[in-house]
Design a protein around this motif. Structure first.
Motif, PDB file in Angstrom:
ATOM      1  N   ASN A  84      32.950  36.336  47.282  1.00  0.00           N
ATOM      2  CA  ASN A  84      32.810  35.154  47.553  1.00  0.00           C
ATOM      3  C   ASN A  84      34.099  34.234  47.640  1.00  0.00           C
ATOM      4  N   SER A  85      33.880  33.113  48.440  1.00  0.00           N
ATOM      5  CA  SER A  85      35.108  32.263  48.556  1.00  0.00           C
ATOM      6  C   SER A  85      36.448  32.884  49.024  1.00  0.00           C
ATOM      7  N   LEU A  86      36.233  33.844  49.846  1.00  0.00           N
ATOM      8  CA  LEU A  86      37.168  34.704  50.496  1.00  0.00           C
ATOM      9  C   LEU A  86      38.362  33.958  51.276  1.00  0.00           C
ATOM     10  N   LYS A  87      39.547  34.362  50.970  1.00  0.00           N
ATOM     11  CA  LYS A  87      40.727  33.878  51.358  1.00  0.00           C
ATOM     12  C   LYS A  87      41.507  34.910  52.338  1.00  0.00           C
ATOM     13  N   PRO A  88      42.299  34.232  53.441  1.00  0.00           N
ATOM     14  CA  PRO A  88      43.183  35.186  54.121  1.00  0.00           C
ATOM     15  C   PRO A  88      43.825  36.184  53.413  1.00  0.00           C
ATOM     16  N   GLU A  89      44.204  35.965  52.176  1.00  0.00           N
ATOM     17  CA  GLU A  89      45.110  36.971  51.276  1.00  0.00           C
ATOM     18  C   GLU A  89      44.196  38.003  50.732  1.00  0.00           C
ATOM     19  N   ASP A  90      42.835  37.853  50.932  1.00  0.00           N
ATOM     20  CA  ASP A  90      42.030  39.192  50.613  1.00  0.00           C
ATOM     21  C   ASP A  90      42.173  40.396  51.764  1.00  0.00           C
ATOM     22  N   THR A  91      42.471  39.927  52.897  1.00  0.00           N
ATOM     23  CA  THR A  91      42.564  40.953  53.837  1.00  0.00           C
ATOM     24  C   THR A  91      43.349  42.156  53.570  1.00  0.00           C
ATOM     25  N   ALA A  92      42.398  43.267  53.618  1.00  0.00           N
ATOM     26  CA  ALA A  92      43.210  44.678  53.386  1.00  0.00           C
ATOM     27  C   ALA A  92      41.902  45.401  53.638  1.00  0.00           C
ATOM     28  N   VAL A  93      42.725  46.898  53.240  1.00  0.00           N
ATOM     29  CA  VAL A  93      41.560  48.083  53.293  1.00  0.00           C
ATOM     30  C   VAL A  93      41.181  48.113  52.104  1.00  0.00           C
ATOM     31  N   TYR A  94      39.556  48.166  51.805  1.00  0.00           N
ATOM     32  CA  TYR A  94      38.974  48.501  50.552  1.00  0.00           C
ATOM     33  C   TYR A  94      38.636  49.735  50.479  1.00  0.00           C
ATOM     34  N   TYR A  95      39.009  50.000  48.999  1.00  0.00           N
ATOM     35  CA  TYR A  95      38.530  51.474  48.718  1.00  0.00           C
ATOM     36  C   TYR A  95      37.739  51.513  47.366  1.00  0.00           C
ATOM     37  N   CYS A  96      36.722  52.388  47.545  1.00  0.00           N
ATOM     38  CA  CYS A  96      35.904  52.619  46.009  1.00  0.00           C
ATOM     39  C   CYS A  96      36.358  53.977  45.603  1.00  0.00           C
ATOM     40  N   ALA A  97      36.553  53.853  44.151  1.00  0.00           N
ATOM     41  CA  ALA A  97      36.938  55.377  43.556  1.00  0.00           C
ATOM     42  C   ALA A  97      36.166  55.499  42.357  1.00  0.00           C
ATOM     43  N   GLY A  98      36.065  56.852  42.001  1.00  0.00           N
ATOM     44  CA  GLY A  98      35.387  57.108  40.616  1.00  0.00           C
ATOM     45  C   GLY A  98      36.433  58.121  39.740  1.00  0.00           C
ATOM     46  N   LYS A  99      36.016  57.862  38.443  1.00  0.00           N
ATOM     47  CA  LYS A  99      36.995  58.782  37.539  1.00  0.00           C
ATOM     48  C   LYS A  99      35.836  59.069  36.236  1.00  0.00           C
ATOM     49  N   ASP A 113      39.720  60.102  40.243  1.00  0.00           N
ATOM     50  CA  ASP A 113      39.453  61.240  40.560  1.00  0.00           C
ATOM     51  C   ASP A 113      39.024  61.565  42.109  1.00  0.00           C
ATOM     52  N   TYR A 114      38.350  60.398  42.580  1.00  0.00           N
ATOM     53  CA  TYR A 114      37.726  60.611  43.796  1.00  0.00           C
ATOM     54  C   TYR A 114      37.921  59.287  44.507  1.00  0.00           C
ATOM     55  N   TRP A 115      37.956  59.220  45.971  1.00  0.00           N
ATOM     56  CA  TRP A 115      38.310  57.892  46.649  1.00  0.00           C
ATOM     57  C   TRP A 115      37.646  58.215  48.045  1.00  0.00           C
ATOM     58  N   GLY A 116      37.131  56.939  48.216  1.00  0.00           N
ATOM     59  CA  GLY A 116      36.422  56.799  49.484  1.00  0.00           C
ATOM     60  C   GLY A 116      37.508  56.663  50.616  1.00  0.00           C
ATOM     61  N   GLN A 117      36.918  56.424  52.072  1.00  0.00           N
ATOM     62  CA  GLN A 117      37.858  56.554  53.014  1.00  0.00           C
ATOM     63  C   GLN A 117      38.377  55.268  53.459  1.00  0.00           C
ATOM     64  N   GLY A 118      37.951  54.153  52.797  1.00  0.00           N
ATOM     65  CA  GLY A 118      38.423  52.888  52.877  1.00  0.00           C
ATOM     66  C   GLY A 118      37.636  52.078  54.134  1.00  0.00           C
ATOM     67  N   THR A 119      37.477  50.668  53.886  1.00  0.00           N
ATOM     68  CA  THR A 119      36.814  50.019  54.836  1.00  0.00           C
ATOM     69  C   THR A 119      37.699  48.698  55.016  1.00  0.00           C
ATOM     70  N   GLN A 120      37.949  48.443  56.187  1.00  0.00           N
ATOM     71  CA  GLN A 120      38.774  47.188  56.687  1.00  0.00           C
ATOM     72  C   GLN A 120      37.918  45.777  56.380  1.00  0.00           C
ATOM     73  N   VAL A 121      38.605  44.920  55.656  1.00  0.00           N
ATOM     74  CA  VAL A 121      38.105  43.484  55.294  1.00  0.00           C
ATOM     75  C   VAL A 121      38.976  42.663  56.006  1.00  0.00           C
ATOM     76  N   THR A 122      38.713  41.815  56.796  1.00  0.00           N
ATOM     77  CA  THR A 122      39.571  40.931  57.426  1.00  0.00           C
ATOM     78  C   THR A 122      38.904  39.463  57.281  1.00  0.00           C
ATOM     79  N   VAL A 123      39.782  38.450  56.859  1.00  0.00           N
ATOM     80  CA  VAL A 123      39.464  37.318  56.534  1.00  0.00           C
ATOM     81  C   VAL A 123      40.330  36.257  57.517  1.00  0.00           C
ATOM     82  N   SER A 124      39.769  35.620  58.107  1.00  0.00           N
ATOM     83  CA  SER A 124      40.575  34.650  59.076  1.00  0.00           C
ATOM     84  C   SER A 124      40.681  33.376  58.617  1.00  0.00           C
ATOM     85  N   SER A 125      41.651  32.471  58.945  1.00  0.00           N
ATOM     86  CA  SER A 125      41.884  31.346  58.431  1.00  0.00           C
ATOM     87  C   SER A 125      41.286  30.118  59.337  1.00  0.00           C
TER      88      SER A 125
END
Length: 125
Positions: A84-99, A113-125
Protein backbone atom coordinates in the motif's frame (compact mmCIF):
# COMPACT_ATOMS: atom_id res chain seq x y z
CA UNK A 1 12.82 -29.60 -7.31
CA UNK A 2 11.10 -26.65 -5.68
CA UNK A 3 9.69 -23.96 -7.90
CA UNK A 4 8.39 -20.57 -6.90
CA UNK A 5 6.29 -18.60 -9.33
CA UNK A 6 5.45 -14.95 -8.70
CA UNK A 7 2.43 -13.18 -10.14
CA UNK A 8 2.78 -11.13 -13.30
CA UNK A 9 4.28 -7.73 -14.00
CA UNK A 10 2.60 -4.82 -12.27
CA UNK A 11 2.31 -1.10 -13.04
CA UNK A 12 0.70 1.36 -10.62
CA UNK A 13 0.68 5.07 -9.79
CA UNK A 14 2.27 6.45 -6.65
CA UNK A 15 -0.05 6.11 -3.68
CA UNK A 16 -1.70 3.06 -5.13
CA UNK A 17 -1.78 -0.56 -3.97
CA UNK A 18 -0.74 -3.93 -5.35
CA UNK A 19 -0.77 -7.48 -4.13
CA UNK A 20 1.93 -9.89 -5.21
CA UNK A 21 1.52 -13.61 -4.89
CA UNK A 22 3.98 -16.47 -5.08
CA UNK A 23 2.82 -20.02 -5.73
CA UNK A 24 5.11 -22.77 -4.51
CA UNK A 25 5.32 -26.22 -6.03
CA UNK A 26 6.25 -27.78 -2.71
CA UNK A 27 4.39 -30.61 -1.06
CA UNK A 28 5.31 -29.32 2.41
CA UNK A 29 5.21 -25.55 1.97
CA UNK A 30 4.71 -25.14 5.71
CA UNK A 31 8.27 -26.25 6.54
CA UNK A 32 9.76 -23.20 4.84
CA UNK A 33 10.23 -19.70 6.14
CA UNK A 34 9.41 -17.37 3.24
CA UNK A 35 10.58 -13.95 2.24
CA UNK A 36 10.23 -11.18 -0.32
CA UNK A 37 13.23 -9.37 -1.70
CA UNK A 38 13.60 -6.71 -4.38
CA UNK A 39 16.27 -5.43 -6.69
CA UNK A 40 16.25 -2.04 -8.37
CA UNK A 41 18.44 -1.29 -11.41
CA UNK A 42 22.06 -0.83 -10.40
CA UNK A 43 21.43 -1.87 -6.81
CA UNK A 44 21.91 -5.02 -4.78
CA UNK A 45 19.03 -7.28 -3.92
CA UNK A 46 17.51 -6.15 -0.65
CA UNK A 47 15.27 -7.64 2.00
CA UNK A 48 11.64 -6.52 2.02
CA UNK A 49 9.72 -8.83 4.35
CA UNK A 50 9.70 -12.34 5.79
CA UNK A 51 7.26 -14.67 7.50
CA UNK A 52 7.99 -17.76 9.55
CA UNK A 53 6.67 -21.17 8.50
CA UNK A 54 3.70 -21.06 10.88
CA UNK A 55 2.79 -17.51 9.85
CA UNK A 56 3.04 -16.41 13.46
CA UNK A 57 5.88 -13.90 13.11
CA UNK A 58 6.66 -11.38 10.40
CA UNK A 59 9.63 -9.11 9.75
CA UNK A 60 9.94 -5.99 7.60
CA UNK A 61 12.57 -3.67 6.26
CA UNK A 62 12.27 -0.19 7.74
CA UNK A 63 11.58 1.24 4.29
CA UNK A 64 8.32 -0.71 3.94
CA UNK A 65 7.18 -1.06 7.55
CA UNK A 66 3.62 0.16 7.95
CA UNK A 67 2.96 0.04 4.20
CA UNK A 68 3.57 -3.60 3.22
CA UNK A 69 2.07 -6.75 4.73
CA UNK A 70 3.40 -10.25 4.16
CA UNK A 71 1.13 -13.25 4.63
CA UNK A 72 0.87 -16.88 3.62
CA UNK A 73 -1.75 -19.55 3.07
CA UNK A 74 -0.14 -22.90 3.78
CA UNK A 75 -3.22 -24.77 2.55
CA UNK A 76 -2.79 -23.13 -0.88
CA UNK A 77 1.03 -23.16 -0.89
CA UNK A 78 0.97 -19.44 -1.57
CA UNK A 79 2.84 -16.42 -0.25
CA UNK A 80 1.49 -12.86 -0.55
CA UNK A 81 2.77 -9.32 -0.29
CA UNK A 82 0.18 -6.57 0.06
CA UNK A 83 1.77 -3.25 -0.87
CA UNK A 84 0.00 0.00 0.00
CA UNK A 85 0.96 3.67 -0.34
CA UNK A 86 3.43 2.77 -3.04
CA UNK A 87 6.25 5.16 -3.90
CA UNK A 88 8.37 5.48 -7.04
CA UNK A 89 11.34 4.20 -5.00
CA UNK A 90 9.48 0.89 -4.57
CA UNK A 91 10.06 0.25 -8.27
CA UNK A 92 12.08 -2.96 -8.58
CA UNK A 93 11.99 -6.61 -9.52
CA UNK A 94 10.41 -8.46 -6.61
CA UNK A 95 11.46 -12.00 -5.73
CA UNK A 96 9.94 -14.53 -3.39
CA UNK A 97 12.26 -16.95 -1.66
CA UNK A 98 12.08 -19.88 0.71
CA UNK A 99 14.45 -21.32 3.27
CA UNK A 100 14.33 -24.49 5.30
CA UNK A 101 17.01 -23.64 7.86
CA UNK A 102 15.98 -21.83 11.02
CA UNK A 103 18.86 -19.39 10.93
CA UNK A 104 16.88 -16.40 12.12
CA UNK A 105 18.63 -14.22 9.54
CA UNK A 106 15.53 -13.45 7.54
CA UNK A 107 17.20 -10.52 5.80
CA UNK A 108 20.14 -12.55 4.49
CA UNK A 109 19.82 -13.71 0.88
CA UNK A 110 22.47 -16.40 1.36
CA UNK A 111 20.26 -18.36 3.78
CA UNK A 112 17.47 -18.84 1.24
CA UNK A 113 17.41 -22.09 -0.68
CA UNK A 114 14.86 -21.36 -3.39
CA UNK A 115 14.03 -18.27 -5.44
CA UNK A 116 11.32 -17.29 -7.84
CA UNK A 117 12.06 -15.81 -11.24
CA UNK A 118 11.07 -12.31 -10.17
CA UNK A 119 8.29 -9.97 -11.19
CA UNK A 120 8.63 -6.33 -12.20
CA UNK A 121 6.79 -3.73 -10.14
CA UNK A 122 6.79 -0.20 -11.52
CA UNK A 123 5.44 2.75 -9.55
CA UNK A 124 4.98 5.90 -11.60
CA UNK A 125 5.04 9.37 -10.06
Amino acid sequence: QVQLLESGEKLVQAGGSLRLSCAASIRTFSIYDMGWFRQAPGKEREFVAAIVRSGGNTYYADSVKGRFTISRDNAKNTLYLQMNSLKPEDTAVYYCAGKETRSGRYWYTGDYDYWGQGTQVTVSS
